[in-house]
Design a protein around this motif. Structure first.
Motif, PDB file in Angstrom:
ATOM      1  N   GLY A 184       0.576  -1.182  -0.001  1.00 53.78           N
ATOM      2  CA  GLY A 184       0.069  -0.069   0.063  1.00 53.78           C
ATOM      3  C   GLY A 184       0.900   1.220  -0.022  1.00 53.78           C
ATOM      4  O   GLY A 184       0.271   2.317  -0.304  1.00 53.78           O
ATOM      5  N   LEU A 185       2.109   0.921   0.448  1.00 58.57           N
ATOM      6  CA  LEU A 185       3.275   2.209   0.176  1.00 58.57           C
ATOM      7  C   LEU A 185       3.111   2.893  -1.135  1.00 58.57           C
ATOM      8  O   LEU A 185       3.239   4.205  -1.323  1.00 58.57           O
ATOM      9  N   ASN A 186       3.170   1.976  -2.150  1.00 62.13           N
ATOM     10  CA  ASN A 186       3.077   2.372  -3.290  1.00 62.13           C
ATOM     11  C   ASN A 186       2.533   1.169  -4.360  1.00 62.13           C
ATOM     12  O   ASN A 186       2.224   0.198  -3.825  1.00 62.13           O
ATOM     13  N   LEU A 187       2.169   1.364  -5.700  1.00 57.90           N
ATOM     14  CA  LEU A 187       2.010   0.383  -6.517  1.00 57.90           C
ATOM     15  C   LEU A 187       2.939   0.117  -7.504  1.00 57.90           C
ATOM     16  O   LEU A 187       3.454   0.865  -8.085  1.00 57.90           O
ATOM     17  N   PRO A 188       3.605  -1.394  -7.105  1.00 54.23           N
ATOM     18  CA  PRO A 188       4.701  -1.731  -7.731  1.00 54.23           C
ATOM     19  C   PRO A 188       4.411  -1.802  -9.351  1.00 54.23           C
ATOM     20  O   PRO A 188       3.542  -2.366  -9.584  1.00 54.23           O
ATOM     21  N   ARG A 189       5.466  -1.439  -9.988  1.00 53.47           N
ATOM     22  CA  ARG A 189       5.277  -1.388 -11.375  1.00 53.47           C
ATOM     23  C   ARG A 189       5.327  -2.909 -11.778  1.00 53.47           C
ATOM     24  O   ARG A 189       5.768  -3.786 -11.201  1.00 53.47           O
ATOM     25  N   TYR A 190       4.816  -3.087 -13.012  1.00 47.87           N
ATOM     26  CA  TYR A 190       5.233  -4.598 -13.650  1.00 47.87           C
ATOM     27  C   TYR A 190       6.611  -4.497 -14.409  1.00 47.87           C
ATOM     28  O   TYR A 190       6.788  -3.448 -15.010  1.00 47.87           O
ATOM     29  N   PRO A 191       7.474  -5.365 -14.315  1.00 46.42           N
ATOM     30  CA  PRO A 191       8.629  -5.411 -15.196  1.00 46.42           C
ATOM     31  C   PRO A 191       8.419  -5.423 -16.559  1.00 46.42           C
ATOM     32  O   PRO A 191       7.569  -6.088 -16.959  1.00 46.42           O
ATOM     33  N   SER A 192       9.213  -4.454 -17.503  1.00 40.97           N
ATOM     34  CA  SER A 192       9.027  -4.500 -18.556  1.00 40.97           C
ATOM     35  C   SER A 192      10.123  -5.609 -19.291  1.00 40.97           C
ATOM     36  O   SER A 192      10.556  -6.169 -18.648  1.00 40.97           O
ATOM     37  N   VAL A 193       9.840  -5.928 -20.566  1.00 45.02           N
ATOM     38  CA  VAL A 193      10.650  -6.782 -21.103  1.00 45.02           C
ATOM     39  C   VAL A 193      12.060  -6.339 -21.169  1.00 45.02           C
ATOM     40  O   VAL A 193      12.912  -7.175 -21.002  1.00 45.02           O
ATOM     41  N   PRO A 194      12.291  -5.146 -21.562  1.00 44.77           N
ATOM     42  CA  PRO A 194      13.886  -4.784 -21.682  1.00 44.77           C
ATOM     43  C   PRO A 194      14.164  -5.013 -20.173  1.00 44.77           C
ATOM     44  O   PRO A 194      15.523  -5.232 -20.096  1.00 44.77           O
ATOM     45  N   GLY A 195      13.595  -4.669 -19.377  1.00 47.07           N
ATOM     46  CA  GLY A 195      14.006  -4.607 -17.695  1.00 47.07           C
ATOM     47  C   GLY A 195      14.179  -6.046 -17.233  1.00 47.07           C
ATOM     48  O   GLY A 195      15.383  -6.278 -16.583  1.00 47.07           O
ATOM     49  N   ARG A 196      13.602  -7.050 -17.712  1.00 44.14           N
ATOM     50  CA  ARG A 196      14.052  -8.418 -17.619  1.00 44.14           C
ATOM     51  C   ARG A 196      15.036  -8.823 -18.231  1.00 44.14           C
ATOM     52  O   ARG A 196      15.941  -9.529 -17.545  1.00 44.14           O
ATOM     53  N   MET A 197      15.172  -8.247 -19.459  1.00 42.08           N
ATOM     54  CA  MET A 197      16.604  -8.639 -20.236  1.00 42.08           C
ATOM     55  C   MET A 197      17.762  -8.130 -19.415  1.00 42.08           C
ATOM     56  O   MET A 197      18.790  -8.951 -19.299  1.00 42.08           O
ATOM     57  N   ARG A 198      17.553  -6.819 -18.959  1.00 41.77           N
ATOM     58  CA  ARG A 198      18.665  -6.214 -18.266  1.00 41.77           C
ATOM     59  C   ARG A 198      19.051  -7.002 -17.105  1.00 41.77           C
ATOM     60  O   ARG A 198      20.371  -7.141 -16.753  1.00 41.77           O
ATOM     61  N   ALA A 199      17.746  -7.556 -16.297  1.00 38.96           N
ATOM     62  CA  ALA A 199      18.177  -8.031 -15.052  1.00 38.96           C
ATOM     63  C   ALA A 199      19.173  -9.376 -15.022  1.00 38.96           C
ATOM     64  O   ALA A 199      19.878  -9.699 -14.335  1.00 38.96           O
ATOM     65  N   ARG A 200      18.945  -9.991 -16.417  1.00 45.50           N
ATOM     66  CA  ARG A 200      19.748 -11.254 -16.449  1.00 45.50           C
ATOM     67  C   ARG A 200      21.178 -11.046 -16.593  1.00 45.50           C
ATOM     68  O   ARG A 200      21.816 -11.909 -16.008  1.00 45.50           O
ATOM     69  N   SER A 201      21.600  -9.989 -16.905  1.00 44.97           N
ATOM     70  CA  SER A 201      23.193  -9.764 -16.821  1.00 44.97           C
ATOM     71  C   SER A 201      23.633  -8.979 -15.624  1.00 44.97           C
ATOM     72  O   SER A 201      24.901  -8.588 -15.741  1.00 44.97           O
ATOM     73  N   LYS A 202      22.728  -8.491 -14.773  1.00 40.07           N
ATOM     74  CA  LYS A 202      23.233  -7.492 -13.683  1.00 40.07           C
ATOM     75  C   LYS A 202      23.883  -8.361 -12.686  1.00 40.07           C
ATOM     76  O   LYS A 202      23.401  -9.956 -12.562  1.00 40.07           O
TER      77      LYS A 202
END
Ligand code: FAD
Lengths: 254, 311
Positions: A184-202
């Motif tokens: 309820g602090l905020n409404l978390p965003r849905y991860p974007s496809v590019p966001g998911r792609m970037r996450a793989r190499s973090k």
């Protein structure tokens, strides 16, 4: 700014909880997993603050090897890198969890600088101990506010809002601080496809802390008896409306 | 002896604190109470001594100060356990005391046996699961889940001891500096006699117009599931369940809600549940008192029409 979000992997239990044979865990063989909801809001808040103020963000978890999925989820939302304290499948109590997290935080801060804010969930969705954030804050010698539904950074301090009967209580803490937050602090965003792609190499830094003997020792889990309701089918479709109204009248609410 | 932190509202002890006093007697030891700011009449609740902490700086809630006071009194009296209600404040203060002392803390307990070791039954998953656990430590820190343990009166004259605690600036830094009153209006979800609640089955933000219409006719509050808040159809303040609000209406009308354990965790106080769902096997349909099978988009407006007709 530097911000850390601490998260926990929990099962999505669905309509009925089933235990393992030794009754010491939930049988998760057929279940999906997620980040505990309060912590998801902590991650979202961390990402928003960095988007506004610049800086870097880190996500930290203590959990089994599969918990890397939740670390990747957090990085897909915008967190820069992850620290994974690897456990076998055993439970860690609040004190042991806090001690391991504190050590990991201190060692990350020794090389990368102090975190201005550290986010926790107010309580994890599964074991709900209500204590890890407070213990880590004390061990680090930092001020802590808990159960927050509003957080705003104002210069070198943070304004924190806690929902209470009749409104909100406000606390103002100097940075660095430890905050525990609620859904309820905020409404978390849905991860974007590019966001998911970037996450793989973090990057994910992995280490394996030793589990001390628990102070709060789990003996067994018990699924409580249901409330014993026996559903009476009033009918189907719009034709059931008169029967519904009758029920409402009998209940004294019409 | 065991020490119980008693929360109060203008010297009236809160119900969860009286429940904590009842559970504290399971230790079979004298029970002392600690109140911050004012004494309350605890003569019906088995308390032998009431300690009242008075300090000019304690006009507003300061959780580290409360933890410091509780620790000081518990140490001075060699309490074997420190207990509070499992409210937001109770859990927060005991967590801070646990952090200061390194002692084990079991939150939201519903039963205690003195041991040694102290053994508790506590709530996990918002009450959908119970845990039996042992506390290994010189002293036990415990909170008591609200509204589970019934208050059992136990008349006993209580001595009142007032004292002024020593508090450092550090202990007083985290404190309530402002209170923002909630915007009034609408029926409060926690107090509503009827809640009309919609789930993913409502289909869209606009779909909630029919839920609101029925709620309006019943003087009910509107609730929803997490699927709905995650989709942004309703604000989180409407969410019922483990990470939302716990409700206790006479009637809870669940429209297009499957009945996941985390949603049901918010319904333990509901007297009657009426479920409307296309799936007769949905957990909500099996755990309700009344079930209507079918499309809520036909059924909900038909109920509203029927209510209008009957007036
Ligand atoms: C840690 C954790 C905490 C959580 N906390 C909460 C919480 O506080 N509150 C909460 O609600 N959830 C919570 N959840 C989520 C919960 O697990 C479920 O995902 C959620 O409750 C599902 O919402 P729903 O029933 O609306 O959606 P679904 O499960 O998708 O169910 C939709 C239902 O609508 C029915 N339906 C579809 N169309 C129609 C129609 N036209 N007419 C009638 N019926 C129809 C379907 O048959 C189905 O039963 C939590 C989850 C986790 C993991």
């Amino acid at each position: 700014m530097r911000i850390l979000a601490c998260i926990k992997r929990v099962p999505i239990t669905g309509g009925r909880i089933v235990l393992t044979d030794d009754a010491r865990a939930i049988d998760t063989r057929h279940l999906g997993f997620t980040m505990s909801p309060h912590e998801e809001c902590g991650v979202e808040e961390a990402v928003r603050i960095i988007e506004t103020n610049g800086g870097d963000s880190v996500v930290l978890t203590l959990g089994p090897s599969e918990a890397v999925e939740q670390l990747r989820d957090a990085m897909a939302l915008g967190i820069d890198r992850a620290i994974h304290l690897l456990t076998d499948d055993q439970e860690w109590d609040g004190e042991a969890t806090a001690a391991a997290l504190t050590e990991a935080i201190q060692s990350d801060e020794a090389t990368s600088g102090r975190f201005d804010l550290i986010f926790f969930g107010n309580e994890s969705a599964d074991s709900a101990g209500f204590q890890v954030g407070a213990r880590v804050a004390r061990a680090l010698g930092r001020y802590c506010a808990t159960g927050l539904k509003g957080v705003s950074v104002e210069g070198s301090s943070v304004r924190c809002e806690q929902e209470v009967e009749g409104g909100r209580d406000v606390y103002v803490l100097p940075l660095p601080a430890v905050l525990t937050v609620k859904e309820g602090l905020n409404l978390p965003r849905y991860p974007s496809v590019p966001g998911r792609m970037r996450a793989r190499s973090k990057p994910v830094a992995v280490s394996t802390p030793l589990r001390p003997e628990p102070q709060l020792e789990l003996v067994r889990l018990i699924v409580p008896a249901g409330q014993g309701r026996q559903a009476e089918v009033l009918g189907s479709g719009a034709a059931a409306a008169p029967a519904v109204v009758e029920v409402l009248r009998k209940a004294g609410v019409l | 002896m065991v020490l119980v932190l008693v929360e109060h509202s203008e010297a009236n002890p809160t119900d969860p604190s009286l429940q904590a006093l009842t559970l504290a007697r399971s230790f079979g030891q004298p029970v002392h109470a600690l109140l911050v700011g004012a004494a309350a009449d605890l003569s019906e609740h088995g308390v032998s001594v009431t300690h009242v902490a008075e300090h000019v700086a304690l006009g507003s809630f300061a959780p580290d100060a409360w933890a410091a006071i509780l620790g000081e009194v518990a140490g001075r009296l060699s309490a074997s356990a420190v207990i509070a209600a499992g409210t937001e404040r109770g859990n927060e203060v005991i967590a801070r005391l646990a952090a200061r002392t390194g002692l084990p803390f079991a939150a939201n307990c519903i039963a205690v046996s003195p041991g040694p070791p102290v053994t508790v039954t506590r709530l996990r998953w918002g009450g959908s699961l119970l845990e039996e656990a042992r506390l290994h430590g010189s002293h036990a820190l415990i909170t008591v889940a609200p509204h589970v343990v019934p208050v059992e009166p136990s008349p006993m004259p209580a001595d009142i001891e007032r004292f002024t605690p020593d508090l450092s600036d550090e202990d007083l830094l985290v404190r309530v500096v402002e209170h923002v009153a909630a915007l009034g209006g609408g029926v409060s979800l926690t107090e509503a006699k009827v809640v009309v609640s919609g789930g993913r089955g409502v289909g869209s933000k606009e779909g909630f117009a029919m839920i609101e219409e029925l709620a309006g006719l019943l003087g009910a509050a509107v609730g929803c599931s997490r699927a709905v808040t995650s989709a942004g159809w309703r604000p989180h303040t409407d969410q019922v369940g483990q990470t939302g609000t716990k409700v206790a209406p006479e009637v809870y009308i669940a429209c297009g809600i499957s009945g996941a354990t985390q949603h049901m965790a918010g319904l333990k106080g509901a007297k009657r549940i009426l479920a409307i769902n296309t799936d007769p096997e949905a957990p909500m349909m099996l755990n309700a008192d009344y079930a209507v099978v079918g499309d809520l988009k036909e059924i909900v407006p038909a109920i509203s029409a029927e209510i209008r007709k009957s007036r």
